[in-house]
Design a protein around this motif. Structure first.
Motif, mmCIF file in Angstrom:
data_model
loop_
_atom_site.group_PDB
_atom_site.id
_atom_site.type_symbol
_atom_site.label_atom_id
_atom_site.label_comp_id
_atom_site.label_asym_id
_atom_site.label_seq_id
_atom_site.Cartn_x
_atom_site.Cartn_y
_atom_site.Cartn_z
ATOM 1 N N CYS A 286 -15.526 47.166 12.821
ATOM 2 C CA CYS A 286 -15.481 45.705 12.736
ATOM 3 C C CYS A 286 -14.104 45.229 12.298
ATOM 4 N N VAL B 283 -14.147 41.461 14.196
ATOM 5 C CA VAL B 283 -15.424 40.789 14.485
ATOM 6 C C VAL B 283 -16.415 41.122 13.368
ATOM 7 N N THR C 246 -18.752 38.459 18.564
ATOM 8 C CA THR C 246 -18.555 37.323 17.659
ATOM 9 C C THR C 246 -19.764 36.397 17.671
ATOM 10 N N ALA D 129 -21.297 31.051 17.212
ATOM 11 C CA ALA D 129 -20.198 31.922 16.804
ATOM 12 C C ALA D 129 -20.192 32.107 15.305
#
Length: 581
Positions: free
Chosen positions: A517, A522, A562, A579
């Motif tokens: 990540c 993200v 995302t 998002a």
């Protein structure tokens, strides 16, 4: 031709039914006590109000077959309860167990005079049991008995409430309603005492105003005679001695049994670490461990309901009798392996090597933990969650402030798991590992729950940022790695501190995905296996990565996201696909 069952088989079947008989007879008696207390509460209005509602609340209990069942329940419950006390090889009990036992033995001593002066007098001497007459008897003529009746009210109610608590403590719904039931356990006897006291004061006032003529008319109208009073006085003396002997008899019989047991061969329990515990003949393993002061869980008080006293039999299992129906049902309820037994139900007939499987402070929810998970290989969905910039947080805040923030973080994360059917399996300093699918074989449903869990975690982080805005030097962020695969699931950890966790390649893969990540910037990385098997929808055109993760040779396909993937249309509770930060 079918063979007749052996005496041991018949005895085993009867013994297995004893706990249920004791429970149901106790519940039947408690129902009567509850109605009686509700009747007492109307004394707040007047003694006449108590008589008016009697036909509805307590009157039905005077007619067969209810009265016959009531008497049968009294005898059955007393004999089974005292019999259980006689069978105990140790009196090292929990305070609640001792309190329940002592209160139960006091009940006959406290109540026999009340029963003698009301129902017995009504049946044999046709004395009308009007509340006003009964109150005059125990408040004006015998105030000492009036005080005992108030005490007996609390004794009977407390004894019943403790029994119901032990019965319900192993039920999954009990924690949700415990506060309500606790409030009722206080309100009901309070109203009953208030009604009893108010009605008694009314009778005292009437006696003071009306004098002897009032009392004489009251006794005459009720049908009280010199013969009935003489019978009451004579029987009171006999029954006092009888009830005291009944209360003492279990201890006398138990002591005789203990003396007889001393000439019989004892056996030994072998515990981890080399410690041994002597088992008196006929004693359960739980009694032997308690007598030796070995800490062991027993939420239900040794009734074979909670399974918190579960043992792993490392040696000598073949010498144990087969589980009785009570133990068999309890072990089946947790999918226990064949070498697991309950300490409260087994009575070793040879030396036995055991390992307690739960810590001594285990709760009822621990007892409901499936036993079949131990050492089993199964498919699970794994989520690794990691708090970003925790080192930077430690540099900018005092240690106690960091501890406070981390505690808030873990509280929110575990609540997210609880709400979505996840299982907290591992703590990693500033992160955690969660498992989905431990008890549900439907792996697609486990994936859907895991996606909901991820959505819940991210939503709770936003909520936490708002709540701790004044405490945080920067907004908290997390990274999530989600993968599915086979793992060995079981109780792991140091002795007496085990918890359900998992090990295997799929666990390592999920941890490596979470670490990615940071690289991709993200909040969420999900393996292709999860997307495919869960039939999840991700934004069209999302790039799929294929690479060997750190420390692994095999390539893994995954998506760096995302936005949350959405569930299929068949599921009504889809997480939002907005998002992330």
């Amino acid at each position: 031709m079918l063979a007749a069952p052996s005496a041991n088989t018949v005895y085993a079947k009867l013994a297995a039914r004893v706990p249920a008989m004791r429970l149901y007879s106790g519940l039947f008696l408690f129902a009567y006590v509850l109605m009686h207390f509700c009747n007492h509460a109307f004394g707040i209005i007047s003694p006449e109000a108590m008589d008016e509602v009697e036909d509805l609340l307590t009157g039905p209990w005077k007619h067969p077959p209810l009265e016959q069942l009531l008497m049968l329940a009294v005898v059955t419950h007393f004999l089974l309860a005292t019999g259980r006390l006689v069978r105990r090889r140790t009196l090292r009990l929990k305070p609640k167990e001792w309190l329940q036992t002592a209160l139960g033995l006091l009940i006959p001593i406290l109540l026999f005079q009340h029963i003698l002066g009301t129902r017995v007098a009504e049946i044999f001497w046709h004395v009308d049991p009007l509340y006003e007459r009964v109150l005059a008897d125990i408040i004006v003529f015998r105030p000492d008995i009036g005080i005992l009746q108030a005490i007996s009210l609390l004794v009977v109610w407390s004894h019943g409430c403790i029994g119901i608590h032990y019965w319900l403590s192993v039920k999954s719904f009990y924690p949700r309603y415990r506060a309500l039931l606790g409030a009722l356990a206080v309100i009901i006897p309070t109203l009953a005492l208030a009604g009893y006291t108010s009605a008694a004061n009314t009778v005292l006032q009437r006696a003071a105003a009306g004098g002897n003529p009032y009392l004489e008319n009251l006794i005459k109208d009720a049908g009280r005679t010199a013969q009935s009073f003489a019978f009451y006085t004579r029987m009171s003396e006999y029954l006092l001695v009888i009830t005291i002997l009944l209360a003492l008899s279990p201890f006398v019989v138990r002591q005789v049994r203990l003396i007889a047991d001393r000439v019989r061969q004892a056996h030994t329990l072998h515990l981890p670490g080399g410690r041994t515990v002597r088992v008196a003949p006929g004693a359960t393993a739980l009694e032997a461990l308690r007598e030796a002061k070995v800490p062991i869980a027993s939420v239900c008080g040794g009734r074979g309901r909670c399974t918190t006293c579960r043992l792993h039999c490392r040696g000598g299992l073949s010498d144990l009798p087969a589980p009785n129906p009570v133990e068999s049902a309890a072990l089946r309820s947790i999918n226990a392996p064949g070498d697991w037994r309950l300490a409260c139900q087994i009575r070793p007939q040879a030396d036995l090597a055991i390992t307690p499987l739960l810590p001594a402070n285990a709760t009822a929810s621990d007892g409901r933990r499936p036993g079949g998970l131990t050492g089993s290989e199964r498919q699970v969905v794994v989520i690794f969650a990691d708090l970003r910039d925790s080192t930077k947080l430690g540099e900018t805040k005092m240690p106690y402030d960091v501890l406070f923030i981390l505690n808030q973080f873990f509280a929110e994360m575990t609540e997210a798991l609880r709400a979505t059917g996840g299982y907290y399996a591992q703590f990693t300093g500033d992160g955690l590992m969660a498992l989905y699918g431990l008890e549900d074989l439907n792996i697609r449903r486990a994936i859907e729950n895991a996606i909901r869990g991820a959505a819940e975690m991210l939503a709770r982080i936003e909520k936490l940022n708002t709540h701790l805005k004044s405490e945080l030097p920067f907004d908290l962020r997390i990274g999530l790695g989600i993968h599915i695969g086979d793992a060995i699931v079981g109780e792991m950890g140091p002795p007496r501190h085990e918890q359900i966790s998992a090990i295997g390649d799929s666990i390592n893969t999920a941890a490596r995905l979470e670490a990615k990540c940071k690289e991709h910037g993200v909040p969420l990385i999900i393996s292709q296996d999860v997307i495919t098997r869960g039939k999840l929808h991700i934004p069209e055109g999302t790039k799929m990565y294929r690479e060997s993760l750190r420390g692994k040779d095999r390539e893994v396909e995954y998506y760096a996201l995302t936005t949350l993937p959405t569930l299929t249309a068949r599921d009504e509770k889809q997480p939002a696909s907005g998002a992330f930060r």
